[in-house]
Design an enzyme around this catalytic site. Structure first.
Site, PDB file in Angstrom:
ATOM      1  N   ARG A  43     -35.237  44.408 -36.504  1.00  0.00           N
ATOM      2  CA  ARG A  43     -34.355  45.389 -36.125  1.00  0.00           C
ATOM      3  C   ARG A  43     -33.086  45.730 -37.214  1.00  0.00           C
ATOM      4  NH1 ARG A  43     -30.461  43.074 -32.126  1.00  0.00           N
ATOM      5  NH2 ARG A  43     -29.038  43.570 -33.737  1.00  0.00           N
TER       6      ARG A  43
ATOM      7  N   HIS B 276     -28.302  46.180 -32.205  1.00  0.00           N
ATOM      8  CA  HIS B 276     -28.980  46.297 -30.770  1.00  0.00           C
ATOM      9  C   HIS B 276     -29.087  47.652 -30.140  1.00  0.00           C
ATOM     10  CE1 HIS B 276     -30.891  45.050 -27.055  1.00  0.00           C
ATOM     11  NE2 HIS B 276     -29.604  45.752 -26.612  1.00  0.00           N
TER      12      HIS B 276
ATOM     13  N   TYR C  85     -22.507  38.580 -35.692  1.00  0.00           N
ATOM     14  CA  TYR C  85     -23.125  37.483 -35.710  1.00  0.00           C
ATOM     15  C   TYR C  85     -24.444  37.211 -36.818  1.00  0.00           C
ATOM     16  CZ  TYR C  85     -26.209  41.385 -33.393  1.00  0.00           C
ATOM     17  OH  TYR C  85     -26.554  42.357 -32.863  1.00  0.00           O
TER      18      TYR C  85
HETATM   19  C1  LIG Z   1     -33.426  40.963 -17.220  1.00  0.00           C
HETATM   20  C2  LIG Z   1     -32.384  41.188 -18.010  1.00  0.00           C
HETATM   21  N1  LIG Z   1     -31.663  40.495 -18.645  1.00  0.00           N
HETATM   22  C3  LIG Z   1     -30.742  40.799 -19.699  1.00  0.00           C
HETATM   23  C4  LIG Z   1     -30.749  42.383 -20.010  1.00  0.00           C
HETATM   24  C5  LIG Z   1     -29.650  42.493 -20.959  1.00  0.00           C
HETATM   25  N2  LIG Z   1     -30.398  42.879 -22.207  1.00  0.00           N
HETATM   26  C6  LIG Z   1     -30.886  44.009 -22.676  1.00  0.00           C
HETATM   27  S1  LIG Z   1     -31.530  44.219 -24.173  1.00  0.00           S
HETATM   28  C7  LIG Z   1     -31.593  42.474 -24.191  1.00  0.00           C
HETATM   29  C8  LIG Z   1     -32.108  41.644 -25.545  1.00  0.00           C
HETATM   30  C9  LIG Z   1     -33.640  41.933 -25.473  1.00  0.00           C
HETATM   31  O1  LIG Z   1     -34.135  41.369 -26.573  1.00  0.00           O
HETATM   32  P1  LIG Z   1     -35.541  41.481 -27.168  1.00  0.00           P
HETATM   33  O2  LIG Z   1     -36.435  41.197 -25.957  1.00  0.00           O
HETATM   34  O3  LIG Z   1     -35.981  40.735 -28.399  1.00  0.00           O
HETATM   35  O4  LIG Z   1     -35.663  43.099 -27.345  1.00  0.00           O
HETATM   36  P2  LIG Z   1     -35.148  43.871 -28.548  1.00  0.00           P
HETATM   37  O5  LIG Z   1     -33.983  44.495 -27.994  1.00  0.00           O
HETATM   38  O6  LIG Z   1     -34.708  43.261 -29.796  1.00  0.00           O
HETATM   39  O7  LIG Z   1     -35.996  44.996 -28.933  1.00  0.00           O
HETATM   40  C10 LIG Z   1     -30.888  42.149 -23.185  1.00  0.00           C
HETATM   41  C11 LIG Z   1     -30.678  40.538 -22.967  1.00  0.00           C
HETATM   42  C12 LIG Z   1     -31.722  43.035 -19.442  1.00  0.00           C
HETATM   43  N3  LIG Z   1     -31.904  44.263 -19.965  1.00  0.00           N
HETATM   44  N4  LIG Z   1     -32.643  42.556 -18.540  1.00  0.00           N
END
Ligand SMILES: Cc1ncc(C[n+]2csc(CCOP(=O)(O)OP(=O)(O)O)c2C)c(N)n1
Ligand SMILES: [Mg+2]
Length: 366
Positions: free
Chosen positions: A261, A265, A274
């Site tokens: 990425r 985020h 971080y």
């Molecule tokens: C069940 C849940 N917990 C927490 C969140 C908050 N949240 C949004 S994106 C994210 C990180 C997800 O990371 P990843 O699965 O690696 O996907 P990326 O964003 O890197 O594409 C989190 C913790 C959420 N949307 N849903």
């Protein structure tokens, strides 16, 4: 371990499936291959450039206050275009929320995506028109929805498969493990694609798993492969093979696309808090678009005029989404109460009335 945890991310064996080196030269592979015409290769290049362009434009528009939020897919174009273009129109795709390149492959207008992040639509596209489900921000459950859909496909005996996307962070959700297991025991025609982009907001991959994610498939009883997610050819070849495997009645398949990425985020995030700039610099050298461009130029399948024409098309797309987004009418402030329930509900009515009174408090004379 390096500062960025590369050792943990790249695992030991087997090597990544890679068909195009970061320098843009073809790499032979024993199991996976792909043979595309120059025109098809140029098509993939165009898809990636245009996706990156509207994505970057969306970041700028958010910064200018035109959208509440945007989640950029910068750096993940090959993982998304390679897999998205590998699917047939009849296959059904369940994205999470960052799959703008896949949305592009399914013919969803970038403006529709942006409208959602501007708050003027609730997703905005009909999933059944594009065989592309609405974005799901909640991490995890979409893999269960996709598995259930794939089980239905099998019961119908339909000649199609399901693609389900999740992230490295998503791999820690119980829902994803349940989906992998349910898909396996029901022999569902589904391909799971985990875009391991190194980070789940500020949580690095080392805090998600001790073993490479693709190896989990073996524990559930189906094949898993790790692919160079910045190599559009490898992504396309492996996804095609995985979808054929699923359509052929052989059950699920897991693809771990190792990518990065490059952006924060989301527009509300500051990754300098971080992670190291060195890590971003290291991945910049593996840029998926530069890699395909080098290949096309080396083979004399793309000249300056062609590359300039794609840039001009990207400029026109950027202008179209900029103008289109700015001219979207603001929704009625109370519209977000409208679809909480299918039918009228007294609590929602009360909340709408209270919010209306609150808004009226801002009017002149109050
Ligand atoms: C069940 C849940 N917990 C927490 C969140 C908050 N949240 C949004 S994106 C994210 C990180 C997800 O990371 P990843 O699965 O690696 O996907 P990326 O964003 O890197 O594409 C989190 C913790 C959420 N949307 N849903
Ligand atoms: Mg991630």
């Amino acid at each position: 371990m390096t500062a960025n945890g590369t050792a943990a991310r790249e695992g030991t064996e087997p090597a990544l499936v890679r068909l195009l080196s970061p320098e843009g030269t073809r790499v032979p592979h024993d199991e996976y291959s792909i043979d595309l015409t120059p025109e098809q290769l140029r098509g993939l290049y165009r898809d990636m450039v245009l996706t990156r362009r509207f994505d970057g434009e969306a970041v700028s528009l958010q910064r200018q206050g035109e959208m509440g939020l945007w989640v950029s897919a910068l750096g993940q174009e090959a993982a998304q275009i390679g897999s998205g273009r590998a699917a047939r129109d009849t296959d059904y795709i369940f994205p999470s929320y960052r799959e703008h390149g896949v949305a592009w492959c399914r013919g969803v207008d970038p403006l529709t995506l942006m409208g959602m992040f501007r708050g003027v639509n609730h997703g905005g596209w009909d999933p059944n028109t594009n065989n592309f489900h609405l974005y799901t921000i909640v991490i995890g459950p979409v893999t269960l929805h996709a598995t259930g859909y794939a089980m239905g496909v099998a019961k119908d005996g339909a000649d199609m498969a399901v693609l389900s996307y999740f992230g490295d962070g998503g791999s820690s959700q119980g829902d994803v493990s349940e989906a992998l297991n349910f898909a396996a025991v029901n022999n569902a025609p589904i391909v799971f694609i985990c875009q391991n982009n190194g980070w789940a907001i500020s949580t690095p991959i080392e805090k998600q798993t001790r073993v490479p994610i693709y190896q989990r498939a073996a524990g559930f009883g189906f094949p898993g492969v790790r692919v160079d997610g910045n190599d559009v050819l490898a992504m396309m070849a492996v996804t095609r093979a995985a979808l054929e495997h699923a359509r052929g009645g052989n059950g699920p398949f897991l693809i771990e696309a190792l990518t990065y990425r490059m952006a924060p985020h989301a527009t509300s995030d500051d990754p300098t808090r971080y992670r190291f700039a060195e890590e971003e610099a290291e991945w910049r050298l593996k840029d998926p678009i530069a890699r395909l461009r080098a290949y096309l130029v080396n083979e004399a399948w793309a000249d300056d005029a062609y590359l300039a024409a794609i840039e001009a098309e990207a400029d026109a797309l950027a202008k179209r989404v900029r103008d289109g987004l700015r001219s979207m009418p603001d929704p009625e402030p109370t519209a977000f109460f409208d679809h909480v329930y299918a039918e009228q509900h007294p609590l929602v009515d009360e909340e709408r009335a209270e919010f209306t009174r609150y808004l009226a408090g801002f009017e002149e004379g109050h």
